[in-house]
Design a protein around this motif. Structure first.
Motif, short mmCIF file in Angstrom:
data_model
loop_
_atom_site.label_atom_id
_atom_site.label_comp_id
_atom_site.label_asym_id
_atom_site.label_seq_id
_atom_site.Cartn_x
_atom_site.Cartn_y
_atom_site.Cartn_z
N HIS A 108 9.56 30.88 -49.40
CA HIS A 108 9.41 29.52 -48.87
C HIS A 108 10.62 28.64 -49.20
CE1 HIS A 108 6.50 27.13 -46.69
NE2 HIS A 108 6.84 26.08 -47.42
N ALA A 109 11.40 29.04 -50.19
CA ALA A 109 12.60 28.27 -50.51
C ALA A 109 13.58 28.26 -49.34
CB ALA A 109 13.27 28.84 -51.77
N TYR A 110 13.54 29.31 -48.51
CA TYR A 110 14.41 29.34 -47.34
C TYR A 110 14.06 28.20 -46.37
CZ TYR A 110 16.22 33.94 -48.66
OH TYR A 110 16.84 34.99 -49.32
N ARG A 111 12.76 27.91 -46.22
CA ARG A 111 12.35 26.82 -45.33
C ARG A 111 12.85 25.47 -45.86
NH1 ARG A 111 8.71 26.86 -41.35
NH2 ARG A 111 7.69 24.91 -41.94
N HIS A 112 12.75 25.29 -47.17
CA HIS A 112 13.23 24.04 -47.75
C HIS A 112 14.73 23.86 -47.53
CE1 HIS A 112 9.35 23.33 -49.39
NE2 HIS A 112 9.42 24.19 -50.38
N SER A 113 15.48 24.93 -47.78
CA SER A 113 16.93 24.85 -47.62
C SER A 113 17.32 24.64 -46.16
CB SER A 113 17.59 26.12 -48.17
OG SER A 113 17.37 26.24 -49.56
N PHE A 114 16.65 25.35 -45.26
CA PHE A 114 16.96 25.23 -43.83
C PHE A 114 16.70 23.81 -43.34
CE2 PHE A 114 15.63 25.20 -39.41
CZ PHE A 114 16.58 25.98 -38.77
N THR A 115 15.54 23.26 -43.66
CA THR A 115 15.19 21.93 -43.17
C THR A 115 16.13 20.87 -43.72
OG1 THR A 115 12.88 22.64 -43.05
CG2 THR A 115 13.31 20.28 -42.90
N THR A 116 16.48 20.98 -44.99
CA THR A 116 17.41 20.04 -45.59
C THR A 116 18.77 20.13 -44.91
OG1 THR A 116 16.29 20.20 -47.72
CG2 THR A 116 18.52 19.34 -47.74
N ALA A 117 19.23 21.35 -44.62
CA ALA A 117 20.53 21.53 -43.96
C ALA A 117 20.53 20.96 -42.56
CB ALA A 117 20.91 23.01 -43.94
N VAL A 118 19.45 21.18 -41.80
CA VAL A 118 19.36 20.64 -40.44
C VAL A 118 19.32 19.12 -40.47
CG1 VAL A 118 17.88 20.48 -38.39
CG2 VAL A 118 18.29 22.69 -39.45
N LEU A 119 18.60 18.57 -41.43
CA LEU A 119 18.51 17.12 -41.53
C LEU A 119 19.88 16.52 -41.82
CD1 LEU A 119 16.18 15.06 -41.35
CD2 LEU A 119 16.04 15.13 -43.83
N ASP A 120 20.64 17.16 -42.71
CA ASP A 120 21.99 16.67 -43.02
C ASP A 120 22.92 16.81 -41.81
OD1 ASP A 120 21.16 16.09 -45.56
OD2 ASP A 120 21.97 17.92 -46.47
N ALA A 121 22.84 17.96 -41.13
CA ALA A 121 23.75 18.22 -40.01
C ALA A 121 23.45 17.33 -38.81
CB ALA A 121 23.67 19.69 -39.60
N SER A 122 22.21 16.88 -38.67
CA SER A 122 21.82 16.06 -37.51
C SER A 122 21.92 14.57 -37.79
CB SER A 122 20.39 16.39 -37.09
OG SER A 122 19.47 16.06 -38.13
N GLY A 123 22.49 14.22 -38.95
CA GLY A 123 22.60 12.81 -39.29
C GLY A 123 21.28 12.15 -39.63
N GLY A 124 20.34 12.95 -40.15
CA GLY A 124 19.05 12.41 -40.55
C GLY A 124 18.04 12.31 -39.42
N ASN A 125 18.25 13.02 -38.33
CA ASN A 125 17.32 12.98 -37.19
C ASN A 125 16.05 13.75 -37.54
OD1 ASN A 125 15.98 13.56 -34.64
ND2 ASN A 125 17.84 12.79 -33.67
N LEU A 126 14.95 13.04 -37.76
CA LEU A 126 13.71 13.67 -38.20
C LEU A 126 13.08 14.52 -37.11
CD1 LEU A 126 12.15 10.61 -40.06
CD2 LEU A 126 13.22 12.61 -41.09
N VAL A 127 13.23 14.13 -35.86
CA VAL A 127 12.63 14.89 -34.76
C VAL A 127 13.31 16.25 -34.64
CG1 VAL A 127 12.20 14.95 -32.28
CG2 VAL A 127 11.91 12.81 -33.54
N ILE A 128 14.64 16.28 -34.74
CA ILE A 128 15.36 17.55 -34.67
C ILE A 128 14.93 18.46 -35.82
CG2 ILE A 128 17.63 18.63 -34.90
CD1 ILE A 128 18.81 16.30 -33.39
N ALA A 129 14.87 17.90 -37.04
CA ALA A 129 14.46 18.70 -38.19
C ALA A 129 13.02 19.19 -38.04
CB ALA A 129 14.60 17.87 -39.47
N ARG A 130 12.15 18.36 -37.50
CA ARG A 130 10.76 18.78 -37.30
C ARG A 130 10.66 19.95 -36.33
NH1 ARG A 130 7.43 15.11 -33.42
NH2 ARG A 130 8.89 16.22 -32.05
N ASP A 131 11.32 19.85 -35.18
CA ASP A 131 11.20 20.88 -34.17
C ASP A 131 11.96 22.15 -34.54
OD1 ASP A 131 9.65 19.15 -32.76
OD2 ASP A 131 11.19 18.57 -31.31
N ALA A 132 13.09 22.01 -35.22
CA ALA A 132 13.86 23.18 -35.63
C ALA A 132 13.08 24.01 -36.65
CB ALA A 132 15.21 22.77 -36.20
N GLY A 133 12.37 23.33 -37.53
CA GLY A 133 11.63 24.04 -38.57
C GLY A 133 10.19 24.32 -38.26
N GLY A 134 9.69 23.75 -37.15
CA GLY A 134 8.30 23.96 -36.81
C GLY A 134 7.33 23.23 -37.71
#
Length: 392
Positions: free
Chosen positions: A334-360
């Motif tokens: 499950h640590a992979y999910r935490h790292s992935f979501t944090t990375a997507v959130l950083d890369a998208s400039g804090g876009n919560l919708v992108i992070a939500r949909d990318a991580g499911g």
């Protein structure tokens, strides 16, 4: 067909129905169904929480017998005492810890147990048993702003269910993520193409381990412009299935179907990275057993179960062993999910919708609550503080 998952005084029993549905109940020592537990668990059959509630309830029923109580006469202060004992790590005013030799319940598990107990006793109070306890548990509270924003037409809600047994909610502000360079180190220790596929897919797909081990080959659309028409890029359909041989299943239950053309549509669609696609073809060409009839992606490679679907517990152990060999300590999937979501959130400039949909994730509220906090080393963060301090 029934399979015992836990042999004890009272035990949880898994029931696989002829149509493939799975349900859970609780058995008495003599092999009879516990009627009160079964009546409650039937309400949640197939809901996704039935197994969790079964294990929470069997622990409580064992505690009742240990204390010389029964569900028809137990009082509210007894339930408070149980909640204190099940979450205790050391002896305290509520008495000795109940789960001796096991980790005490954390905040999330305590809230789940409280929800199970409230549902169990309120259900039976409605049938005429222990009505006073049911009245004490069936409370209401004023809706919060978050309740109103989550609920459809939430502004019309005048009251929300409350649970007096539940502990105060603790926000998970610092999820446990992977150590720096964990992916490369884990790949060096992965001993097979299957294990390397697991590392890549956990890293880039934000998959839960049960979702990964539950994938079928038909769920994978790893070429552009797949026939499903739901995504132009390589992607995966996460489909919830009950009754799999390895007991894996997706957490979310998005509708899906296998069309007459043999193409999966629906489920939770997730993009697949180029490394996920490369790892898939390496695994299929080098290690996937020819003639496998189960149609699942990941298979066991050794022992009596060679060629059978790989169980989630096997994947967890593989990740843990690889982490130990790489000097990273114990790694949980499950640590992979935490790292992935944090990375997507950083890369998208804090876009919560992108992070939500990318991580499911279920909602942007979940992403915001767990992951959306600023990096204290961010230059903008530093500049804001220096402005306030007058040292800019």
């Amino acid at each position: 067909m029934a399979h015992a998952l836990l042999m004890d005084d009272l035990r949880v029993q898994k029931i696989v129905h002829r149509d493939g549905r799975v349900s859970f109940t609780i058995m008495e020592p003599g092999g009879l169904v516990h009627p009160l537990a079964d009546s409650f668990l039937l309400l949640h059959a197939g809901s996704g929480s039935d197994r969790t509630y079964a294990y929470a309830l069997v622990d409580h029923l064992r505690w009742l017998r240990h204390e010389g109580l029964d569900a028809g006469s137990v009082r509210f202060d007894d339930l408070e005492r149980y909640m204190g004992a099940v979450g205790a790590d050391v002896p305290a005013p509520w008495g000795a810890p109940w789960r001796v030799g096991k980790r005490p319940y954390g905040n999330s598990a305590l809230r789940t147990a409280a929800s199970c107990l409230k549902g169990f006793y309120v259900h039976h109070a409605g049938l005429g048993m222990n009505t006073e306890l049911g009245r004490q548990l069936d409370l209401k509270r004023m809706p919060t702003r978050a309740d109103r924003s989550r609920a459809f037409l939430g502004h019309t809600r005048e009251a929300m269910a409350a649970n007096p047994l539940a502990p105060r909610f603790q926000r998970r502000r610092h999820p446990k993520m992977l150590p720096e360079g964990a992916r490369e180190a884990m790949l060096k220790e992965a001993s097979s193409a299957r294990d390397q596929l697991a590392v890549h897919w956990l890293s880039d797909g934000c998959l839960r381990v049960g979702e990964l081990c539950g994938l079928h080959l038909v769920d994978l659309h790893l070429r552009p412009d797949a026939a499903c028409g739901q995504c132009r890029w390589p992607h995966v359909h996460e489909c919830h299935r009950d009754g799999l041989a390895n007991e894996a299943r997706a957490k979310t239950k998005h509708p899906w179907e296998l069309g007459s053309d043999g193409v999966i549509r629906g489920g939770l669609v997730k993009r697949a990275s180029p490394m996920m696609v490369h790892a898939y073809f390496d695994y299929m060409l080098d290690e996937y057993p020819r003639g496998a009839s189960h149609g699942m992606l990941l298979v066991q490679q050794h022992g009596q179960g060679k060629g059978l679907p790989w169980a989630p517990e096997g994947a967890r152990k593989m990740v843990s062993r690889a982490g130990e060999r790489a000097g990273l300590g114990r790694i949980r999937p499950h640590a992979y999910r935490h790292s992935f979501t944090t990375a997507v959130l950083d890369a998208s400039g804090g876009n919560l919708v992108i992070a939500r949909d990318a991580g499911g994730w279920a909602s942007v509220e979940v992403v915001e609550e767990i992951y959306a906090h600023v990096d204290i080393h961010d230059p903008a963060f530093d500049a804001a503080l220096r402005t306030v301090w007058g040292t800019a």
